[in-house]
Design a protein around this motif. Sequence first.
Motif, PDB file in Angstrom:
ATOM      1  N   ASP A  38       0.830  -1.206   0.000  1.00 58.92           N
ATOM      2  CA  ASP A  38       0.000   0.000   0.000  1.00 58.92           C
ATOM      3  C   ASP A  38       0.865   1.257   0.000  1.00 58.92           C
ATOM      4  N   GLU A  39       1.969   1.204   0.712  1.00 57.97           N
ATOM      5  CA  GLU A  39       2.867   2.353   0.817  1.00 57.97           C
ATOM      6  C   GLU A  39       4.215   1.987   0.207  1.00 57.97           C
ATOM      7  N   SER A  68       4.751  -2.463   3.653  1.00 54.09           N
ATOM      8  CA  SER A  68       4.029  -1.226   3.946  1.00 54.09           C
ATOM      9  C   SER A  68       4.207  -0.804   5.394  1.00 54.09           C
TER      10      SER A  68
END
Length: 127
Positions: A38-39, A68
């Motif tokens: 996600d990150e 993430s």
Amino acid sequence: MQPTEKFLLIKSGQTFLTSFLTQKALAMPNPTRTIMPDEYCQADSVWIQEQMVKISPSMRQMIAVKYSEVYQDAWDRELVSYRQENRARHEANTRLRLFVERYHKAAMGLAEKPPLASTPAQIGKAA
């Protein structure tokens, strides 16, 4: 029909087929590109995908979640704003690289079980 006309038709048919297949390939999701953290930094996306391909599909989701978490944790710990992305990239990519190196070798069967502590090593004895 002249031979040159046949060649042009075949050539244009190949071009059409090539462009059709390319469009189909772009429309279909690539299984190795479906799971991403996600990150992450966009500059690392190709490298992350290369690492994820080396891991079994069942492990990819867990690795993406941990990546993430490490990225966000390192980002939050760094107080200087212009160093945040570099610190987060370094921490997350280092962890991913080390995990892939170790897991990939073990998955290929290159790791051996360590000898038991209760069995003494036979040093210097010829068979």
